[in-house]
Design a protein around this motif. Structure first.
Motif, mmCIF file in Angstrom:
data_model
loop_
_atom_site.group_PDB
_atom_site.id
_atom_site.type_symbol
_atom_site.label_atom_id
_atom_site.label_comp_id
_atom_site.label_asym_id
_atom_site.label_seq_id
_atom_site.Cartn_x
_atom_site.Cartn_y
_atom_site.Cartn_z
ATOM 1 N N SER A 47 -33.336 13.781 -31.504
ATOM 2 C CA SER A 47 -34.089 12.708 -31.251
ATOM 3 C C SER A 47 -33.288 11.725 -30.245
ATOM 4 C CB SER A 47 -34.502 11.869 -32.443
ATOM 5 O OG SER A 47 -33.398 11.481 -32.982
ATOM 6 N N GLY A 48 -34.197 10.850 -29.519
ATOM 7 C CA GLY A 48 -33.394 9.604 -28.762
ATOM 8 C C GLY A 48 -33.518 9.985 -27.247
ATOM 9 N N GLY A 49 -33.775 10.983 -26.810
ATOM 10 C CA GLY A 49 -34.036 11.171 -25.351
ATOM 11 C C GLY A 49 -35.116 10.205 -24.779
ATOM 12 N N GLY A 50 -35.389 10.242 -23.487
ATOM 13 C CA GLY A 50 -36.063 9.360 -22.838
ATOM 14 C C GLY A 50 -36.047 9.225 -21.592
ATOM 15 N N GLY A 103 -22.183 20.432 -31.305
ATOM 16 C CA GLY A 103 -21.884 20.063 -30.077
ATOM 17 C C GLY A 103 -23.293 19.712 -29.340
ATOM 18 N N TRP A 104 -23.319 19.431 -28.284
ATOM 19 C CA TRP A 104 -24.415 19.100 -27.221
ATOM 20 C C TRP A 104 -24.187 19.922 -25.916
ATOM 21 C CZ3 TRP A 104 -28.620 16.347 -28.776
ATOM 22 C CH2 TRP A 104 -28.247 15.386 -29.815
ATOM 23 N N TYR A 105 -25.441 20.664 -25.562
ATOM 24 C CA TYR A 105 -25.404 21.341 -24.230
ATOM 25 C C TYR A 105 -26.659 20.825 -23.734
ATOM 26 C CZ TYR A 105 -22.204 25.305 -25.713
ATOM 27 O OH TYR A 105 -21.396 25.845 -26.223
ATOM 28 N N ARG A 106 -26.937 20.786 -22.337
ATOM 29 C CA ARG A 106 -27.828 20.826 -21.519
ATOM 30 C C ARG A 106 -28.385 21.587 -20.399
ATOM 31 N NH1 ARG A 106 -24.923 15.584 -17.939
ATOM 32 N NH2 ARG A 106 -23.915 16.970 -16.585
ATOM 33 N N GLN A 107 -29.547 21.513 -20.038
ATOM 34 C CA GLN A 107 -30.044 22.363 -19.080
ATOM 35 C C GLN A 107 -30.744 21.623 -18.073
ATOM 36 O OE1 GLN A 107 -32.010 25.894 -20.544
ATOM 37 N NE2 GLN A 107 -31.515 26.951 -18.519
ATOM 38 N N LYS A 122 -26.268 8.712 -14.691
ATOM 39 C CA LYS A 122 -26.380 9.306 -13.262
ATOM 40 C C LYS A 122 -27.751 9.992 -13.344
ATOM 41 C CE LYS A 122 -21.622 8.978 -12.515
ATOM 42 N NZ LYS A 122 -20.179 10.181 -12.112
ATOM 43 N N PRO A 123 -28.341 9.965 -12.183
ATOM 44 C CA PRO A 123 -29.630 11.033 -11.865
ATOM 45 C C PRO A 123 -29.318 12.455 -12.444
ATOM 46 C CG PRO A 123 -29.664 9.302 -10.243
ATOM 47 C CD PRO A 123 -28.166 9.202 -10.774
ATOM 48 N N GLU A 124 -27.844 12.954 -12.092
ATOM 49 C CA GLU A 124 -27.402 14.222 -12.219
ATOM 50 C C GLU A 124 -27.461 14.724 -13.820
ATOM 51 O OE1 GLU A 124 -26.222 11.911 -10.172
ATOM 52 O OE2 GLU A 124 -23.807 12.083 -10.091
ATOM 53 N N ASP A 125 -27.414 13.567 -14.633
ATOM 54 C CA ASP A 125 -27.542 13.772 -15.978
ATOM 55 C C ASP A 125 -28.627 14.139 -16.653
ATOM 56 O OD1 ASP A 125 -25.286 10.926 -16.253
ATOM 57 O OD2 ASP A 125 -24.711 13.344 -16.370
ATOM 58 N N THR A 126 -29.821 14.081 -15.711
ATOM 59 C CA THR A 126 -31.096 14.541 -15.922
ATOM 60 C C THR A 126 -31.155 16.261 -16.475
ATOM 61 O OG1 THR A 126 -32.268 12.764 -14.555
ATOM 62 C CG2 THR A 126 -33.455 14.892 -15.160
ATOM 63 N N ALA A 127 -31.557 16.190 -17.620
ATOM 64 C CA ALA A 127 -31.764 17.548 -18.437
ATOM 65 C C ALA A 127 -32.441 17.519 -19.686
ATOM 66 C CB ALA A 127 -30.345 18.065 -18.368
ATOM 67 N N VAL A 128 -32.403 18.688 -20.090
ATOM 68 C CA VAL A 128 -32.841 18.848 -21.537
ATOM 69 C C VAL A 128 -31.630 18.881 -22.435
ATOM 70 C CG1 VAL A 128 -34.354 20.096 -23.164
ATOM 71 C CG2 VAL A 128 -35.286 19.889 -21.222
ATOM 72 N N TYR A 129 -31.448 18.152 -23.482
ATOM 73 C CA TYR A 129 -30.209 18.412 -24.053
ATOM 74 C C TYR A 129 -30.398 18.960 -25.569
ATOM 75 C CZ TYR A 129 -27.884 15.178 -20.976
ATOM 76 O OH TYR A 129 -27.210 14.685 -19.684
ATOM 77 N N TYR A 130 -29.754 19.828 -25.908
ATOM 78 C CA TYR A 130 -29.884 20.553 -26.915
ATOM 79 C C TYR A 130 -28.400 20.388 -28.023
ATOM 80 C CZ TYR A 130 -33.147 23.384 -24.294
ATOM 81 O OH TYR A 130 -34.248 23.628 -23.484
ATOM 82 N N CYS A 131 -29.028 20.187 -29.159
ATOM 83 C CA CYS A 131 -27.792 20.198 -30.175
ATOM 84 C C CYS A 131 -27.553 21.636 -30.666
ATOM 85 C CB CYS A 131 -28.445 19.430 -31.434
ATOM 86 S SG CYS A 131 -27.217 19.176 -32.798
ATOM 87 N N ALA A 132 -26.296 21.767 -30.863
ATOM 88 C CA ALA A 132 -25.905 23.189 -31.222
ATOM 89 C C ALA A 132 -24.829 23.187 -32.623
ATOM 90 C CB ALA A 132 -24.925 23.904 -30.048
ATOM 91 N N GLN A 135 -34.314 22.050 -30.731
ATOM 92 C CA GLN A 135 -35.423 22.531 -29.713
ATOM 93 C C GLN A 135 -35.357 21.717 -28.600
ATOM 94 O OE1 GLN A 135 -35.546 19.919 -31.899
ATOM 95 N NE2 GLN A 135 -36.466 18.298 -31.269
ATOM 96 N N GLY A 136 -34.368 20.929 -28.285
ATOM 97 C CA GLY A 136 -34.120 20.020 -27.175
ATOM 98 C C GLY A 136 -35.031 18.700 -27.184
ATOM 99 N N THR A 137 -34.241 17.738 -26.159
ATOM 100 C CA THR A 137 -34.731 16.377 -25.897
ATOM 101 C C THR A 137 -34.607 16.103 -24.414
ATOM 102 O OG1 THR A 137 -35.160 14.134 -26.647
ATOM 103 C CG2 THR A 137 -32.782 15.104 -26.607
ATOM 104 N N GLN A 138 -35.564 15.798 -24.009
ATOM 105 C CA GLN A 138 -35.697 15.578 -22.436
ATOM 106 C C GLN A 138 -34.997 14.124 -22.229
ATOM 107 O OE1 GLN A 138 -36.670 17.478 -19.603
ATOM 108 N NE2 GLN A 138 -35.488 15.843 -18.595
#
Length: 120
Positions: free
Chosen positions: A7-10, A35-39, A86-96, A112-115
């Motif tokens: 939770s907490g994306g936006g 951990g946290w990943y992003r795509q 930064k704009p380049e941080d834009t991604a779906v973030y996944y908990c792992a 499930q990921g958060t945008q």
């Protein structure tokens, strides 16, 4: 069954901050590395930050000094505080979650990921 719920994306402007949370259930949270990943669109999933059972952390070079990973074992929750976005941080973030106390190999469980969207 292990479940990870982020939770907490936006949407935030560049330079702003967001805080992500990941609530874990179905296992003994305190014994696992997290951990946290992003795509980002069109890119491979990449590691952002990791934390061992003991609290040792590791960050991708691109987020060092801006992001902070932490965990609260009493609440079965891992956090990612993201500053100076930064704009380049834009991604779906996944908990792992890893099966053991350190982040060895690939995680065994994913949320499930958060945008997260950072506008310029």
């Amino acid at each position: 069954q292990v479940q990870l719920v982020e939770s907490g994306g936006g949407l935030v402007q560049a330079g702003g901050s967001l805080s992500l949370s990941c609530s874990a259930s179905g296992s003994i949270f305190s014994i696992n590395a997290m951990g946290w990943y992003r795509q980002a669109p069109g890119k491979q999933r990449e590691v952002v930050a990791r934390i061992t059972r003991g609290g040792s952390t590791n960050y991708a070079d691109s987020v060092k000094g801006r992001f902070t990973i932490s965990r609260n074992n009493a609440k079965n929750t891992v956090y990612l505080q993201m500053n100076s976005l930064k704009p380049e941080d834009t991604a779906v973030y996944y908990c792992a979650r890893w099966s053991g106390p350190i982040y060895s190999g690939s995680p065994g469980y994913w949320g499930q990921g958060t945008q997260v969207t950072v506008s310029s």
